[in-house]
Design a protein around this motif. Structure first.
Motif, PDB file in Angstrom:
ATOM      1  N   ALA A 173       0.833  -1.206   0.000  1.00 34.34           N
ATOM      2  CA  ALA A 173       0.000   0.000   0.000  1.00 34.34           C
ATOM      3  C   ALA A 173       0.867   1.254   0.000  1.00 34.34           C
ATOM      4  CB  ALA A 173      -0.945  -0.005   1.199  1.00 34.34           C
ATOM      5  N   ALA A 174       1.988   1.224   0.734  1.00 37.83           N
ATOM      6  CA  ALA A 174       2.938   2.343   0.693  1.00 37.83           C
ATOM      7  C   ALA A 174       3.516   2.472  -0.712  1.00 37.83           C
ATOM      8  CB  ALA A 174       4.052   2.125   1.718  1.00 37.83           C
ATOM      9  N   GLY A 175       3.772   1.334  -1.351  1.00 39.30           N
ATOM     10  CA  GLY A 175       4.288   1.346  -2.718  1.00 39.30           C
ATOM     11  C   GLY A 175       3.331   1.996  -3.699  1.00 39.30           C
ATOM     12  N   VAL A 176       2.029   1.776  -3.519  1.00 38.54           N
ATOM     13  CA  VAL A 176       1.037   2.398  -4.399  1.00 38.54           C
ATOM     14  C   VAL A 176       1.097   3.927  -4.263  1.00 38.54           C
ATOM     15  CG1 VAL A 176      -1.423   2.623  -4.940  1.00 38.54           C
ATOM     16  CG2 VAL A 176      -0.485   0.372  -4.380  1.00 38.54           C
ATOM     17  N   VAL A 177       1.240   4.425  -3.039  1.00 34.41           N
ATOM     18  CA  VAL A 177       1.372   5.877  -2.833  1.00 34.41           C
ATOM     19  C   VAL A 177       2.592   6.404  -3.585  1.00 34.41           C
ATOM     20  CG1 VAL A 177       1.734   7.740  -1.165  1.00 34.41           C
ATOM     21  CG2 VAL A 177       0.287   5.791  -0.553  1.00 34.41           C
ATOM     22  N   TRP A 234      11.983   5.386   1.642  1.00 31.75           N
ATOM     23  CA  TRP A 234      11.121   4.386   2.298  1.00 31.75           C
ATOM     24  C   TRP A 234      11.630   2.961   2.105  1.00 31.75           C
ATOM     25  CZ3 TRP A 234       7.794   5.835   5.844  1.00 31.75           C
ATOM     26  CH2 TRP A 234       7.440   7.189   5.878  1.00 31.75           C
ATOM     27  N   ASP A 235      12.935   2.830   1.802  1.00 35.82           N
ATOM     28  CA  ASP A 235      13.444   1.490   1.480  1.00 35.82           C
ATOM     29  C   ASP A 235      13.647   0.594   2.697  1.00 35.82           C
ATOM     30  OD1 ASP A 235      15.761   2.516   2.571  1.00 35.82           O
ATOM     31  OD2 ASP A 235      16.937   2.433   0.719  1.00 35.82           O
ATOM     32  N   ALA A 236      13.334   1.106   3.897  1.00 37.33           N
ATOM     33  CA  ALA A 236      13.374   0.239   5.081  1.00 37.33           C
ATOM     34  C   ALA A 236      12.094  -0.589   5.219  1.00 37.33           C
ATOM     35  CB  ALA A 236      13.590   1.072   6.348  1.00 37.33           C
ATOM     36  N   LEU A 237      11.083  -0.281   4.424  1.00 34.29           N
ATOM     37  CA  LEU A 237       9.838  -1.057   4.485  1.00 34.29           C
ATOM     38  C   LEU A 237      10.085  -2.470   3.950  1.00 34.29           C
ATOM     39  CD1 LEU A 237       7.238   1.624   3.289  1.00 34.29           C
ATOM     40  CD2 LEU A 237       7.586   0.770   5.622  1.00 34.29           C
ATOM     41  N   PRO A 238       9.384  -3.473   4.501  1.00 34.60           N
ATOM     42  CA  PRO A 238       9.655  -4.870   4.131  1.00 34.60           C
ATOM     43  C   PRO A 238       9.507  -5.139   2.635  1.00 34.60           C
ATOM     44  CG  PRO A 238       8.244  -4.764   6.079  1.00 34.60           C
ATOM     45  CD  PRO A 238       8.366  -3.364   5.562  1.00 34.60           C
ATOM     46  N   GLU A 239      10.522  -5.838   2.098  1.00 33.54           N
ATOM     47  CA  GLU A 239      10.508  -6.299   0.701  1.00 33.54           C
ATOM     48  C   GLU A 239      10.162  -5.163  -0.265  1.00 33.54           C
ATOM     49  OE1 GLU A 239       9.506 -10.903   0.850  1.00 33.54           O
ATOM     50  OE2 GLU A 239       7.805  -9.751   1.596  1.00 33.54           O
ATOM     51  N   TRP A 240      10.737  -3.993  -0.015  1.00 36.11           N
ATOM     52  CA  TRP A 240      10.360  -2.761  -0.699  1.00 36.11           C
ATOM     53  C   TRP A 240      10.442  -2.834  -2.229  1.00 36.11           C
ATOM     54  CZ3 TRP A 240       7.206   0.887  -0.406  1.00 36.11           C
ATOM     55  CH2 TRP A 240       7.423   2.182  -0.897  1.00 36.11           C
ATOM     56  N   PRO A 241      11.550  -3.283  -2.821  1.00 42.10           N
ATOM     57  CA  PRO A 241      11.590  -3.309  -4.292  1.00 42.10           C
ATOM     58  C   PRO A 241      10.477  -4.169  -4.903  1.00 42.10           C
ATOM     59  CG  PRO A 241      13.800  -3.541  -3.401  1.00 42.10           C
ATOM     60  CD  PRO A 241      12.856  -3.683  -2.246  1.00 42.10           C
ATOM     61  N   GLN A 242      10.223  -5.329  -4.309  1.00 41.59           N
ATOM     62  CA  GLN A 242       9.186  -6.220  -4.846  1.00 41.59           C
ATOM     63  C   GLN A 242       7.780  -5.647  -4.627  1.00 41.59           C
ATOM     64  OE1 GLN A 242       9.235  -9.185  -6.654  1.00 41.59           O
ATOM     65  NE2 GLN A 242      11.384  -8.654  -7.002  1.00 41.59           N
ATOM     66  N   MET A 243       7.573  -4.931  -3.531  1.00 41.78           N
ATOM     67  CA  MET A 243       6.266  -4.310  -3.299  1.00 41.78           C
ATOM     68  C   MET A 243       6.037  -3.136  -4.253  1.00 41.78           C
ATOM     69  SD  MET A 243       4.752  -6.180  -1.162  1.00 41.78           S
ATOM     70  CE  MET A 243       5.350  -7.623  -0.283  1.00 41.78           C
ATOM     71  N   GLY A 246       3.829   9.062 -17.269  1.00 37.47           N
ATOM     72  CA  GLY A 246       4.284   9.063 -15.881  1.00 37.47           C
ATOM     73  C   GLY A 246       4.504   7.657 -15.354  1.00 37.47           C
ATOM     74  N   LEU A 247       3.613   6.736 -15.749  1.00 39.38           N
ATOM     75  CA  LEU A 247       3.774   5.340 -15.331  1.00 39.38           C
ATOM     76  C   LEU A 247       5.010   4.714 -15.969  1.00 39.38           C
ATOM     77  CD1 LEU A 247       0.047   4.187 -15.518  1.00 39.38           C
ATOM     78  CD2 LEU A 247       1.449   4.307 -13.441  1.00 39.38           C
ATOM     79  N   ALA A 248       5.251   5.019 -17.244  1.00 41.44           N
ATOM     80  CA  ALA A 248       6.422   4.469 -17.937  1.00 41.44           C
ATOM     81  C   ALA A 248       7.715   4.982 -17.295  1.00 41.44           C
ATOM     82  CB  ALA A 248       6.372   4.836 -19.415  1.00 41.44           C
ATOM     83  N   ARG A 249       7.736   6.274 -16.950  1.00 34.16           N
ATOM     84  CA  ARG A 249       8.909   6.854 -16.294  1.00 34.16           C
ATOM     85  C   ARG A 249       9.129   6.208 -14.917  1.00 34.16           C
ATOM     86  NH1 ARG A 249       9.142  10.484 -12.425  1.00 34.16           N
ATOM     87  NH2 ARG A 249      11.074  11.636 -12.067  1.00 34.16           N
ATOM     88  N   THR A 250       8.039   5.985 -14.188  1.00 35.65           N
ATOM     89  CA  THR A 250       8.131   5.351 -12.876  1.00 35.65           C
ATOM     90  C   THR A 250       8.649   3.923 -12.999  1.00 35.65           C
ATOM     91  OG1 THR A 250       6.318   6.745 -12.102  1.00 35.65           O
ATOM     92  CG2 THR A 250       6.822   4.811 -10.780  1.00 35.65           C
ATOM     93  N   ALA A 251       8.228   3.237 -14.056  1.00 37.73           N
ATOM     94  CA  ALA A 251       8.716   1.878 -14.284  1.00 37.73           C
ATOM     95  C   ALA A 251      10.230   1.865 -14.463  1.00 37.73           C
ATOM     96  CB  ALA A 251       8.040   1.284 -15.519  1.00 37.73           C
ATOM     97  N   ALA A 252      10.765   2.851 -15.179  1.00 37.03           N
ATOM     98  CA  ALA A 252      12.218   2.927 -15.382  1.00 37.03           C
ATOM     99  C   ALA A 252      12.944   3.140 -14.058  1.00 37.03           C
ATOM    100  CB  ALA A 252      12.542   4.059 -16.357  1.00 37.03           C
ATOM    101  N   LEU A 253      12.359   3.968 -13.167  1.00 41.01           N
ATOM    102  CA  LEU A 253      12.975   4.219 -11.855  1.00 41.01           C
ATOM    103  C   LEU A 253      12.957   2.962 -10.985  1.00 41.01           C
ATOM    104  CD1 LEU A 253      11.422   7.710 -10.989  1.00 41.01           C
ATOM    105  CD2 LEU A 253      13.813   7.249 -11.584  1.00 41.01           C
ATOM    106  N   ILE A 254      11.842   2.248 -11.007  1.00 44.58           N
ATOM    107  CA  ILE A 254      11.707   1.065 -10.145  1.00 44.58           C
ATOM    108  C   ILE A 254      12.605  -0.068 -10.629  1.00 44.58           C
ATOM    109  CG2 ILE A 254      10.070  -0.742  -9.434  1.00 44.58           C
ATOM    110  CD1 ILE A 254       7.961   1.509  -9.170  1.00 44.58           C
ATOM    111  N   ARG A 255      12.788  -0.190 -11.940  1.00 49.95           N
ATOM    112  CA  ARG A 255      13.710  -1.220 -12.459  1.00 49.95           C
ATOM    113  C   ARG A 255      15.118  -1.044 -11.877  1.00 49.95           C
ATOM    114  NH1 ARG A 255      12.371  -3.878 -17.686  1.00 49.95           N
ATOM    115  NH2 ARG A 255      10.411  -3.062 -18.501  1.00 49.95           N
TER     116      ARG A 255
END
Length: 288
Positions: A220-224, A242-251, A276-285
């Motif tokens: 849910a934090a990841g969705v925000v 927020w990378d201290a949240l559990p399993e953050w990259p996968q969430m 915006g979603l495509a740009r966010t995808a590049a950041l999360i990768r």
């Protein structure tokens, strides 16, 4: 991304049943999803009776440190919902791009909701006729199922054939291969915090409703974070903070797949939302 805003005014019999006869309803706009203020009470049209009644019952007694939570106002005969309208206590404020504070409010909310049981309606698959609620159920499942979007019911369309709807599906299928097994337990979470948390100066953030999902709290934090990066001009450092949240990259990955699936399935999706979603995808990768 709250669902559509209603322009329908509360009818007189609804005002009377909630003890608001003679009040002049004042439209509040998107922060209250098109609700109308009547003194210290807000009336809002509901999309789904079971969810609205569940949210009201939970918010009646839930206690959250550092969050102003709208409480339900029952009708004169004790109901939470009257003719598809609900009533809540007014919470002052407007949505603001205070993204870290929204994530933080969500963390505190989910500490409180961790004890709640899974509502029966969250175990049911989408059914025809295809509705707004079903879009979000199907999109949520797409982020977690082995073959994303392969369990859609008859009548569900991928963003009625639009080019960016198809690009969303392609991206979902690429991202699915980056998923790894996760162990975080699911719980009751609010899956639509971005753009719905209200701020009024230094007052505690306000939450007017709970949009329920049965997923890990860090999802849910990841969705925000996905929403804030895609559409809220958040800085790229929001991911790392927020990378201290559990399993953050996968969430984050599953939150992104969820939002891409909403974009692919929702009949009111616009092409302006995809870059915006495509740009966010590049950041999360980069953090996987």
């Amino acid at each position: 991304m709250a669902d559509g805003v209603s322009e329908e005014r509360p009818p007189e019999h609804v005002l009377a049943t909630f003890g608001l006869k003679g009040q002049d309803p004042e439209p509040l706009g998107a922060g209250w999803e098109g609700g109308f203020r009547c003194g210290e009470v807000v009336l809002s049209v509901i999309a789904d009776h079971a969810r609205a009644a569940w949210s009201a019952k939970v918010r009646e007694t839930l206690s959250i440190d550092g969050v102003r939570l709208a409480r339900p106002v029952r009708s004169t005969d004790g109901r939470y919902v009257v003719s598809s309208w609900r009533a809540d206590t007014f919470v002052a404020g407007t949505p603001e791009p205070r993204h870290d504070e929204v994530v933080s409010a969500g963390v505190r909310l989910h500490e409180a909701t961790a004890k709640l049981e899974r509502p029966r309606f969250l175990t049911q698959a989408p059914v025809a006729p295809w509705s707004d609620v079903d879009v979000f159920i199907a999109a949520d499942r797409a982020a977690w199922e082995d073959r994303p979007l392969h369990s859609l019911p008859a009548g569900a369309l991928v963003s009625p054939g639009s080019a960016d709807g198809e690009r969303s599906v392609d991206l979902i299928n690429q991202l699915a291969g980056l998923r790894r097994p996760t162990k975080s337990p699911p719980q009751l979470v609010h899956g639509d915090l971005y753009g719905t948390v209200l701020f009024a100066g230094t007052a505690a953030p306000g939450i007017t409703d709970i949009t329920p999902y049965w997923r890990p709290a860090s999802w849910a934090a990841g969705v925000v974070v996905v929403d804030a990066l895609a559409w809220g001009e958040a800085d790229d450092g929001l991911i790392e903070r927020w990378d201290a949240l559990p399993e953050w990259p996968q969430m984050l990955l599953r939150a992104l797949m969820f939002r891409l699936a909403v974009h692919a399935l929702h009949p009111r999706s616009t092409s302006a939302a995809f870059p915006g979603l495509a740009r966010t995808a590049a950041l999360i990768r980069l953090v996987l």
